[in-house]
Scaffold this motif. Structure first.
Motif, mmCIF file in Angstrom:
data_model
loop_
_atom_site.group_PDB
_atom_site.id
_atom_site.type_symbol
_atom_site.label_atom_id
_atom_site.label_comp_id
_atom_site.label_asym_id
_atom_site.label_seq_id
_atom_site.Cartn_x
_atom_site.Cartn_y
_atom_site.Cartn_z
ATOM 1 N N PHE A 264 0.811 -1.218 0.056
ATOM 2 C CA PHE A 264 -0.014 0.016 0.011
ATOM 3 C C PHE A 264 0.769 1.364 0.071
ATOM 4 O O PHE A 264 0.349 2.164 -0.413
ATOM 5 C CB PHE A 264 -0.946 0.090 1.266
ATOM 6 C CG PHE A 264 -1.893 -1.152 1.059
ATOM 7 C CD1 PHE A 264 -3.334 -0.926 0.635
ATOM 8 C CD2 PHE A 264 -1.629 -2.283 1.662
ATOM 9 C CE1 PHE A 264 -4.097 -1.784 0.635
ATOM 10 C CE2 PHE A 264 -2.839 -3.244 1.774
ATOM 11 C CZ PHE A 264 -3.896 -2.929 1.080
ATOM 12 N N ILE A 265 2.193 1.344 0.321
ATOM 13 C CA ILE A 265 3.075 2.430 0.473
ATOM 14 C C ILE A 265 3.905 2.468 -0.652
ATOM 15 O O ILE A 265 3.927 3.267 -1.508
ATOM 16 C CB ILE A 265 3.620 2.338 1.842
ATOM 17 C CG1 ILE A 265 2.692 2.353 3.048
ATOM 18 C CG2 ILE A 265 4.689 3.502 1.946
ATOM 19 C CD1 ILE A 265 1.822 3.181 2.974
ATOM 20 N N VAL A 266 4.779 1.418 -0.870
ATOM 21 C CA VAL A 266 5.652 1.568 -1.909
ATOM 22 C C VAL A 266 5.253 1.290 -3.337
ATOM 23 O O VAL A 266 5.989 1.762 -4.606
ATOM 24 C CB VAL A 266 6.877 0.180 -1.751
ATOM 25 C CG1 VAL A 266 7.697 0.687 -0.427
ATOM 26 C CG2 VAL A 266 6.163 -1.091 -2.117
ATOM 27 N N THR A 267 4.138 0.994 -3.164
ATOM 28 C CA THR A 267 3.232 1.133 -4.759
ATOM 29 C C THR A 267 2.663 2.369 -4.954
ATOM 30 O O THR A 267 1.742 2.110 -6.086
ATOM 31 C CB THR A 267 2.203 -0.215 -4.771
ATOM 32 O OG1 THR A 267 1.276 0.111 -3.664
ATOM 33 C CG2 THR A 267 2.841 -1.477 -4.612
ATOM 34 N N GLU A 268 2.502 3.066 -4.234
ATOM 35 C CA GLU A 268 2.040 4.542 -4.702
ATOM 36 C C GLU A 268 2.685 5.010 -5.933
ATOM 37 O O GLU A 268 3.997 5.117 -6.141
ATOM 38 C CB GLU A 268 2.340 5.554 -3.387
ATOM 39 C CG GLU A 268 1.356 6.652 -3.358
ATOM 40 C CD GLU A 268 1.922 7.993 -4.254
ATOM 41 O OE1 GLU A 268 0.970 8.831 -4.588
ATOM 42 O OE2 GLU A 268 3.291 8.256 -4.522
ATOM 43 N N PRO A 269 2.066 5.314 -7.110
ATOM 44 C CA PRO A 269 2.312 5.576 -8.271
ATOM 45 C C PRO A 269 2.876 6.940 -8.683
ATOM 46 O O PRO A 269 3.809 7.001 -9.589
ATOM 47 C CB PRO A 269 0.768 5.703 -9.227
ATOM 48 C CG PRO A 269 -0.244 5.741 -8.249
ATOM 49 C CD PRO A 269 0.340 5.310 -6.928
ATOM 50 N N VAL A 270 2.763 7.966 -7.754
ATOM 51 C CA VAL A 270 3.216 9.274 -8.261
ATOM 52 C C VAL A 270 4.629 9.507 -7.592
ATOM 53 O O VAL A 270 5.352 9.640 -8.351
ATOM 54 C CB VAL A 270 2.214 10.411 -7.579
ATOM 55 C CG1 VAL A 270 2.640 11.782 -7.979
ATOM 56 C CG2 VAL A 270 0.607 10.159 -8.316
ATOM 57 N N SER A 271 4.616 9.047 -6.586
ATOM 58 C CA SER A 271 6.034 9.279 -5.764
ATOM 59 C C SER A 271 7.017 8.047 -5.908
ATOM 60 O O SER A 271 8.263 8.125 -5.654
ATOM 61 C CB SER A 271 5.750 9.479 -4.080
ATOM 62 O OG SER A 271 5.401 8.271 -3.726
ATOM 63 N N GLY A 272 6.417 6.777 -6.365
ATOM 64 C CA GLY A 272 7.127 5.829 -6.769
ATOM 65 C C GLY A 272 7.860 5.824 -8.056
ATOM 66 O O GLY A 272 7.754 6.652 -8.762
ATOM 67 N N ALA A 273 8.445 4.690 -8.331
ATOM 68 C CA ALA A 273 9.195 4.733 -9.813
ATOM 69 C C ALA A 273 8.193 4.240 -10.999
ATOM 70 O O ALA A 273 7.153 3.762 -10.373
ATOM 71 C CB ALA A 273 10.441 3.497 -9.753
#
Length: 330
Positions: A264-273
């Protein structure tokens, strides 16, 4: 023929799937902590929507469509889940408002934030108010009346003054003399394999994450990178059950915010890769930093700081991934 789906419709649908996927974890938290999670959800959600409306009004942007896309509620929900149960109301309000104002609208709003808003709000209150952020309640905590009294600082006769306990990660981090077997036997914060209660909570978020993967809300790269690196590092540094052991791979996978962070956190599309290779590297970095902060850092769980540090590295990860793709094969 169905008309093409607009970007705001895709965003709204994705946010709805994410909110739905949090329900197993929320149900476990409700079972473990009583009314704590519902109080936190209402406070964080109401504050997030108010902060969103205020920021959009000041920027002279349409308010209603933005409130309906669900992004503010997703950030508030993840933040409410991450905060300690029954923390003071002003702590939840501060964290939620900071997440929306400083983590999202300061950079231009939806789609432009370089940092994960929920983790930015969490880290801000963790650094600013470390005392309340380390008070975690015992499992099966207060009823609704007791919870409201605790959250809003109303102390009545008969209300317990002390109901906090150290988490399993914190107890392991400060342990100097007991073996792991002795910790699991004598400390109520430990369950069968990880933290008591957090084992079920992590399994619930794992189930929610599997649902999101099936719905293709995100790809497998970042979650696998985080869980894989956390597993490998904890396996390499595991010293059995000795007093200097840092915990088994299963302990780290089923304690703290591991599954919440991975799905739910590292998959955030905007701030992630963006690219698959960069997402994998992003997850590997987040998992590695989480383990290092848990083991040698000053905080028992390092998911928030790990994600924020990896947010800073996204441009470099994208360049590195692109360079590897462009290299000619032998």
């Amino acid at each position: 023929m169905r008309p093409p789906e607009r970007p705001d419709e895709r965003t709204r649908q994705a946010m709805q799937w994410v909110l739905l996927a949090t329900l197993p974890g929320i149900a476990v938290l409700l079972w473990l902590q009583g009314w704590a999670i519902l109080i936190n959800l209402l406070l964080a959600g109401g504050t997030a929507l108010a902060a969103e409306a205020l920021a959009l009004g000041l920027r002279r942007r349409p308010v209603a469509p933005a409130l309906m896309d669900g992004s503010a509620l997703v950030s508030a929900t993840l933040l409410a889940i991450a905060l300690p149960p029954y923390c003071p109301w002003w702590l939840t309000v501060t964290a939620s408002a900071s997440a929306l104002l400083f983590g999202k609208h300061l950079y231009g709003g939806l789609g432009k934030n370089p940092f994960n808003p929920a983790m930015l709000g969490y880290a801000l209150v963790l650094v600013t108010f470390p005392g309340p952020m380390t008070h975690w309640s015992i499992n099966h905590g207060m009823d609704l009346l007791g919870g409201l009294q605790s959250v809003f600082g109303i102390h009545l006769a008969g209300q317990p003054d002390a109901w906090a306990t150290a988490t399993a990660l914190d107890a392991l981090r400060i342990n100097k003399s007991l073996t792991l077997d002795e910790l699991f036997t004598s400390n109520p914060a430990f369950g069968h394999f990880g933290g008591k209660g957090s084992e079920w909570l992590n399994l619930a978020f794992l189930a929610g994450g599997a649902f999101l993967l099936r719905q293709k809300v995100f790809s497998w790269h970042a979650p696998l990178g985080m869980l894989g690196s956390l597993f490998v590092l904890s396996l390499l540094c595991w010293n059995g059950s000795g007093s200097d052991s840092h915990g088994s791979p299963l302990f780290h996978l089923l304690s703290g915010a591991t599954m919440l962070g991975a799905f739910f956190i590292v998959t955030e599309p905007v701030s992630g890769a963006r690219s698959p290779r960069a997402r994998l590297l992003f997850g590997i970095g987040a998992g590695s930093l989480t383990y290092m902060i848990r083991t040698w850092g000053g905080y028992p769980d390092g998911v928030a700081f790990a994600v924020l540090l990896m947010n800073l590295a996204v441009p470099s990860l994208e360049r590195l991934a692109a360079r590897r793709v462009e290299e000619p094969t032998a």
